[in-house]
Design an enzyme around this catalytic site. Structure first.
Site, PDB file in Angstrom:
ATOM      1  CB  CYS A 385      -1.012  -0.047   1.142  1.00  0.00           C
ATOM      2  SG  CYS A 385      -2.487   0.903   0.728  1.00  0.00           S
ATOM      3  CG  HIS A 511      -3.647  -3.680   2.866  1.00  0.00           C
ATOM      4  ND1 HIS A 511      -2.819  -3.168   3.846  1.00  0.00           N
ATOM      5  CD2 HIS A 511      -4.221  -2.616   2.263  1.00  0.00           C
ATOM      6  CE1 HIS A 511      -2.896  -1.853   3.831  1.00  0.00           C
ATOM      7  NE2 HIS A 511      -3.743  -1.489   2.883  1.00  0.00           N
ATOM      8  CD  GLU A 513      -1.374  -6.268   4.980  1.00  0.00           C
ATOM      9  OE1 GLU A 513      -1.031  -6.550   3.804  1.00  0.00           O
ATOM     10  OE2 GLU A 513      -1.602  -5.097   5.342  1.00  0.00           O
TER      11      GLU A 513
HETATM   12  N1  GLN Z   1      -2.058   6.634   2.650  1.00  0.00           N
HETATM   13  C1  GLN Z   1      -2.141   5.865   1.455  1.00  0.00           C
HETATM   14  C2  GLN Z   1      -3.481   6.014   0.763  1.00  0.00           C
HETATM   15  O1  GLN Z   1      -4.437   6.411   1.372  1.00  0.00           O
HETATM   16  C3  GLN Z   1      -1.837   4.417   1.720  1.00  0.00           C
HETATM   17  C4  GLN Z   1      -2.817   3.744   2.619  1.00  0.00           C
HETATM   18  C5  GLN Z   1      -2.307   2.464   3.218  1.00  0.00           C
HETATM   19  O2  GLN Z   1      -1.099   2.208   3.271  1.00  0.00           O
HETATM   20  N2  GLN Z   1      -3.199   1.649   3.748  1.00  0.00           N
HETATM   21  O3  GLN Z   1      -3.613   5.723  -0.405  1.00  0.00           O
END
Ligand code: GLN
Length: 539
Positions: A385, A511, A513
Site C-alpha cells: 500500500c 493488502h 496480509e
Molecule cells: N495513505 C495511502 C493512501 O491512502 C496508503 C494507505 C495504506 O497504506 N493503507 O492511499
C-alpha cells in the site's frame, strides 16, 4: 435466530489483553475440527462506529474484511485460525448500536416511546448478536465481548447476554469467562482473589459463568482449581488452565489438552459431527517450530512502537516462513530514524526489506531512502500500500529523474504527482468508512513475479486506500523498467508494480496480509521469504 444454533459468549475479567480473541479462535478451531460450522464475532464497547478512525498507535491494526468493513484486529485471528472469511456482521461497536437506535428514533420507529438503554439499546445488541445466525448456516456462534467485566462501557453488552440466556434457553447458550490467576513471586503463590471478584461482578449482573478459562504463568494445582470452583460456583472440570504459550498457534492444542472443547460440547448437549482432524494444523506447528533456515527481514514503518499496528503482516511472515521451514527474524524499524548517512549501517545485515502501509508524511523520507537502498543493493523488497506508493515515488525521483515527485497526500502541490487522489475520493468530506475498501479484482501479467507467486493470473485482494498510481506517468515508468504487473481490469488502477532488473522487487496497492492464514499462507509472502533465503545464500 435459527433454533439449532448454539451461542457461546466470552467475557473477560481482571485485566485486558488476556487474549480473549485467541481463546475464541482456538475454541472455534477445535469445534471446526469436530465438524461444526463455526463463526466468531466481536462486540467492542467503544463509541467509534468502527475502528477505521482509530489511531494505530492506540488500537493496533485496523483489519479489513472481504466486504470492506474496517474491523478490530481480532477478526484477523478469527480468519487466520478458521480459514473462513468474516464480514461487517462479525464486528459491532457500541457506536454502531447507538447509531442504529438513534437513526430509528429519528425515523419515528419507536412510536412515541421514551428510548432507553434497557430495552432499546439491549434489544439492538441482541438483534446484532443473532444476525449472523439468522440463515441457519452456523452450528455455533462464538461472541467475544470486548473490554472487562465491570467496565461502565460494557454494561449494556453484559446485560444483553443475561437477557439472551432467557431468550434462547439455557441449553443453547454458554458463558465462558477468561480471567487471570496472578503469581506472587514473593509469596510463591497463585492468587485466586482477583478472579473471585470478577466473577462476583458477573454474578451481580445476573450472569453465572459456565466455564472459567484461567490465564496463568504457572500450572494451576488441584487445590487452586478447587478453590476457584467453590468460590466461583463452577464445576471443577470447568476450571480450565490456560498457560502462557510459545506461540498463539499452540493455544488450540493446549485447550484441547485441557478438554475445553469437550466441556463446551457436553454443556451445549452437542456431539461431534466428525473426528477431530487437526493434522494440517500440527503439520504447520511442526514446520514453525523446527526451522531449517533463518533470515533477517526489516519491517520499515512509522507505527513500530506498537507491533500490533502490523499484526497481520507479522502473522503473514509466520505463515509464510513456516511453509519454507524458515525462521523469519522480523526487525521493526522506525522510518523516522533512517537517514541517508546512517541507513547503510542500519539496514546492511537484512536479507529482505518490507515497507509497510501507512498514512501521512511523517517518516516518508526514511521510507524513500529505504526503497533506494533495497533497489540499488538488489535486496528483496516488498512494499504494501503506502510501501508500494513510496517505491513509485523513489523510482520517479531517482531513476526517471522527476525531481520532487511525490504523492499528493504528502505534497498537494508537487510538480510530479506520481501518486494521486483517486477520482472517486475527490468530493469525500466524511472520513469514516470512505476509503476504497475491501475486495477488488487484479489481473497479472503472465510471467511476472506476481503471477509466478500466485501460480495464476487472476486474483481478488483487499484494499484500504485513497490514493493510487497516476496512470499519466505509466509509459515513463515502463520505459525505465518499472512494470505494472497487476491491474484492476475494470478501472485500470495499478495494483502491482515490480522491477525488471532486480531479484525480487514487488509493491502492491492491496493488502495481501489480510488474506494469509495458517492453512493458506499468502503466496507473495511465501515468495518474498524465498527470495530473502536466496539472497542470503548468495551473499
Ligand atoms: N495513505 C495511502 C493512501 O491512502 C496508503 C494507505 C495504506 O497504506 N493503507 O492511499
Amino acid at each position: 435466530m435459527a433454533p439449532s444454533t448454539k451461542y457461546i459468549f466470552i467475557t473477560g475479567g481482571v485485566t485486558s489483553s488476556l487474549g480473549k480473541g485467541i481463546i475464541a479462535a482456538s475454541l472455534a478451531k477445535l469445534l471446526q475440527a469436530r465438524g461444526f460450522n463455526v463463526a466468531i464475532q466481536k462486540f467492542d464497547p467503544y463509541l467509534n462506529i468502527d475502528p477505521g478512525t482509530l489511531n494505530p498507535y492506540e488500537h493496533g491494526e485496523c483489519y479489513v474484511t472481504e466486504d470492506g468493513a474496517e474491523t478490530d484486529l481480532d477478526l484477523g485471528h478469527y480468519e487466520r485460525f478458521l480459514n473462513t472469511p468474516t464480514s461487517q456482521l462479525n464486528n459491532v461497536t457500541t457506536g454502531r448500536i447507538y447509531n442504529n437506535v438513534i437513526t430509528k428514533e429519528r425515523k419515528g420507529e419507536y412510536l412515541g416511546k421514551t428510548v432507553q438503554v434497557i430495552p432499546h439499546i439491549t434489544d439492538e445488541i441482541k438483534r446484532n448478536f443473532f444476525k449472523l445466525g439468522e440463515d441457519g448456516k452456523y452450528d455455533v456462534i462464538i461472541t467475544e465481548i470486548g473490554g472487562c467485566v465491570g467496565d461502565i462501557e460494557s454494561l449494556p453488552f453484559i446485560e444483553a447476554v443475561r437477557q439472551a440466556k432467557w431468550d434462547i434457553g439455557s441449553n443453547n447458550i454458554l458463558v465462558i469467562h477468561l480471567t487471570l490467576i496472578p503469581y506472587l513471586a514473593a509469596a510463591k503463590e497463585l492468587k485466586t482473589k482477583p478472579t473471585q471478584h470478577s466473577v462476583k461482578q458477573l454474578l451481580e449482573a445476573g450472569i453465572q459463568p459456565d466455564i472459567l478459562v484461567c490465564r496463568s504463568e504457572h500450572h494451576l494445582p488441584l487445590d487452586v482449581k478447587k478453590k476457584l470452583a467453590l468460590f466461583c460456583n463452577v464445576e471443577l472440570n470447568c476450571v480450565i488452565e490456560a498457560m502462557d504459550a510459545d506461540t498463539i498457534y499452540d493455544v488450540p492444542l493446549l485447550m484441547k489438552k485441557e478438554k475445553l472443547d469437550e466441556r463446551v460440547l457436553s454443556k451445549l448437549k452437542l456431539s461431534s459431527k466428525s473426528n477431530t482432524d487437526l493434522e494440517q494444523w500440527k503439520d504447520f506447528l511442526g514446520r514453525l517450530k523446527n526451522p531449517t533456515q533463518e533470515v533477517n527481514i526489516g519491517l520499515v514503518g512509522k507505527y513500530v512502537s506498537l507491533p500490533d499496528a502490523y499484526k497481520s503482516i507479522i502473522e503473514s511472515f509466520i505463515h509464510g516462513g513456516a511453509s519454507s521451514e524458515c525462521k523469519v527474524h522480523l526487525r521493526l524499524i522506525s522510518s523516522e530514524e533512517l537517514h541517508p548517512e546512517s541507513i547503510n549501517k542500519k539496514l546492511q545485515d537484512l536479507d529482505g526489506i518490507l515497507v509497510a502501509p501507512g498514512f501521512g508524511e511523517r517518516g516518508l523520507e526514511g521510507k524513500i531512502e529505504t526503497v533506494k537502498f533495497a533497489r540499488e543493493n538488489n535486496i528483496p523488497f516488498f512494499g504494501i500500500c503506502l510501501g508500494m506508493q513510496v517505491a513509485v515515488i523513489e523510482f520517479a525521483r531517482n531513476v526517471i529523474g522527476l525531481e520532487k515527485a511525490n504523492s499528493t497526500e504528502m505534497d498537494p502541490n508537487t510538480s510530479h504527482p506520481v501518486i494521486d487522489l483517486m477520482e472517486e475520493q475527490k468530493n469525500i468530506v466524511q472520513m469514516g468508512g470512505t476509503m476504497r475498501l475491501g475486495s477488488y479484482p487484479c489481473e497479472m501479467k503472465k510471467g511476472s513475479k506476481a503471477a509466478q507467486a500466485y501460480g495464476k493470473t487472476k486474483t481478488m485482494e483487499r484494499h484500504r486506500h485513497r490514493y493510487e498510481f497516476n496512470n499519466k506517468y505509466l509509459e515513463q515508468f515502463q520505459e525505465h523498467g518499472m512494470i505494472p504487473s497487476g491491474i484492476n481490469p475494470d478501472t485500470g488502477l495499478v495494483e502491482i508494480i515490480e522491477l525488471k532488473n532486480h531479484p525480487w522487487f514487488v509493491g502492491t496497492q492491496f493488502h495481501p496480509e489480510y488474506k494469509s492464514t495458517v492453512l493458506n499462507p499468502h503466496p507473495l509472502f511465501v515468495k518474498f521469504i524465498q527470495a530473502t533465503i536466496e539472497n542470503k545464500k548468495n551473499k
